[in-house]
Design a protein around this motif. Structure first.
Motif, PDB file in Angstrom:
ATOM      1  N   HIS A 108     -77.231   6.304 -64.440  1.00  0.00           N
ATOM      2  CA  HIS A 108     -76.458   5.587 -63.428  1.00  0.00           C
ATOM      3  C   HIS A 108     -74.958   5.694 -63.706  1.00  0.00           C
ATOM      4  O   HIS A 108     -74.159   5.825 -62.782  1.00  0.00           O
ATOM      5  CB  HIS A 108     -76.896   4.116 -63.406  1.00  0.00           C
ATOM      6  N   GLN A 144     -65.719   2.947 -60.848  1.00  0.00           N
ATOM      7  CA  GLN A 144     -66.488   1.780 -60.409  1.00  0.00           C
ATOM      8  C   GLN A 144     -67.796   2.221 -59.780  1.00  0.00           C
ATOM      9  O   GLN A 144     -67.829   3.112 -58.958  1.00  0.00           O
ATOM     10  CB  GLN A 144     -65.679   0.943 -59.413  1.00  0.00           C
ATOM     11  N   LYS A 145     -68.859   1.619 -60.213  1.00  0.00           N
ATOM     12  CA  LYS A 145     -70.193   1.886 -59.693  1.00  0.00           C
ATOM     13  C   LYS A 145     -70.798   0.561 -59.262  1.00  0.00           C
ATOM     14  O   LYS A 145     -70.385  -0.497 -59.708  1.00  0.00           O
ATOM     15  CB  LYS A 145     -71.091   2.495 -60.785  1.00  0.00           C
ATOM     16  N   GLU A 146     -71.802   0.673 -58.414  1.00  0.00           N
ATOM     17  CA  GLU A 146     -72.577  -0.512 -58.077  1.00  0.00           C
ATOM     18  C   GLU A 146     -73.334  -0.955 -59.322  1.00  0.00           C
ATOM     19  O   GLU A 146     -73.628  -0.145 -60.203  1.00  0.00           O
ATOM     20  CB  GLU A 146     -73.580  -0.183 -56.971  1.00  0.00           C
ATOM     21  N   HIS A 147     -73.695  -2.210 -59.372  1.00  0.00           N
ATOM     22  CA  HIS A 147     -74.528  -2.692 -60.468  1.00  0.00           C
ATOM     23  C   HIS A 147     -75.837  -1.907 -60.464  1.00  0.00           C
ATOM     24  O   HIS A 147     -76.345  -1.534 -59.412  1.00  0.00           O
ATOM     25  CB  HIS A 147     -74.853  -4.184 -60.286  1.00  0.00           C
ATOM     26  N   TYR A 148     -76.366  -1.671 -61.636  1.00  0.00           N
ATOM     27  CA  TYR A 148     -77.674  -1.042 -61.746  1.00  0.00           C
ATOM     28  C   TYR A 148     -78.721  -2.083 -61.385  1.00  0.00           C
ATOM     29  O   TYR A 148     -78.532  -3.278 -61.638  1.00  0.00           O
ATOM     30  CB  TYR A 148     -77.878  -0.529 -63.178  1.00  0.00           C
ATOM     31  N   HIS A 149     -79.803  -1.655 -60.802  1.00  0.00           N
ATOM     32  CA  HIS A 149     -80.805  -2.613 -60.307  1.00  0.00           C
ATOM     33  C   HIS A 149     -81.385  -3.469 -61.439  1.00  0.00           C
ATOM     34  O   HIS A 149     -81.473  -3.051 -62.576  1.00  0.00           O
ATOM     35  CB  HIS A 149     -81.928  -1.889 -59.561  1.00  0.00           C
ATOM     36  N   GLN A 165     -65.584  -1.980 -64.996  1.00  0.00           N
ATOM     37  CA  GLN A 165     -65.254  -0.571 -65.219  1.00  0.00           C
ATOM     38  C   GLN A 165     -65.088  -0.247 -66.695  1.00  0.00           C
ATOM     39  O   GLN A 165     -64.978   0.917 -67.055  1.00  0.00           O
ATOM     40  CB  GLN A 165     -63.969  -0.199 -64.482  1.00  0.00           C
ATOM     41  N   TRP A 168     -70.280  -2.894 -70.002  1.00  0.00           N
ATOM     42  CA  TRP A 168     -71.577  -3.193 -69.395  1.00  0.00           C
ATOM     43  C   TRP A 168     -72.435  -3.799 -70.483  1.00  0.00           C
ATOM     44  O   TRP A 168     -72.707  -3.185 -71.499  1.00  0.00           O
ATOM     45  CB  TRP A 168     -72.205  -1.917 -68.867  1.00  0.00           C
TER      46      TRP A 168
END
Length: 178
Positions: A108, A144-149, A165, A168
């Protein structure tokens, strides 16, 4: 289904021997330069890495164990540090779920990593007859990425403590009573 790239036996042995040769060369260089304390520290660090290797193997999750042992070789942009406190094997039903979730988390974020920033992943693994937990803490920089599920499984769950960013932090754990 796991999407991660696996390594064949020859590749694993090549990586392991390369790392071992680097450690021996570091020890030899320090001895040649008369830096006995640094040489001793390098030996102690190598011994600690061996202890961690064997401790990880006590987890009893073959796919997750392989994933942890080969992570740094498959994803060289991430420096990995593993700390363990493993007293008991974990129910193998958790193996594919945990391995696939960890691999998915790395996939991800991996392409979004900033190549000019040192990426540090800390995995702290705790396993007893009553508890199983992996703390995943990545520090570095990425787009920036969406949150991982969030992991939704009958007996494994995760809690995301923070996702920015630069950091995590999440925990994967066995649900109570399972």
């Amino acid at each position: 289904m796991s999407k991660h790239q696996s390594l064949n036996v020859n590749e694993v042995l090549r990586f392991a021997n390369h790392d071992f040769m680097n450690q021996l060369q570091l020890i030899k260089m320090n001895l040649d330069l008369g830096r006995l304390e640094e040489a001793k520290n390098a030996v102690e660090q190598t011994a600690e890495q061996c202890k961690t290797f064997f401790s990880i193997n006590k987890m009893g999750l073959p796919k997750t164990i392989d994933w942890i042992h080969t992570l740094e070789w498959r994803y060289p942009s991430i420096h990995v540090k593993v700390e363990t406190n493993i007293d008991e094997k974990i129910n193998q039903e958790a193996d594919i779920v945990v391995c696939d979730y960890l691999e998915g988390a790395i996939l991800h974020i991996y392409e979004a990593l900033d190549p000019f920033v040192d990426q540090q992943l800390s995995l702290q693994i705790y396993a007893s007859n009553q508890q199983f937990e992996i703390e995943f803490h990545l520090i570095g920089h990425w787009s920036q990425k969406e949150h991982y599920h969030i992991l939704k499984h009958p007996f494994i769950m995760n809690e995301e403590i923070s996702f920015t960013q630069n950091e995590w932090h999440m925990i994967i754990t066995k649900r109570e009573g399972i």
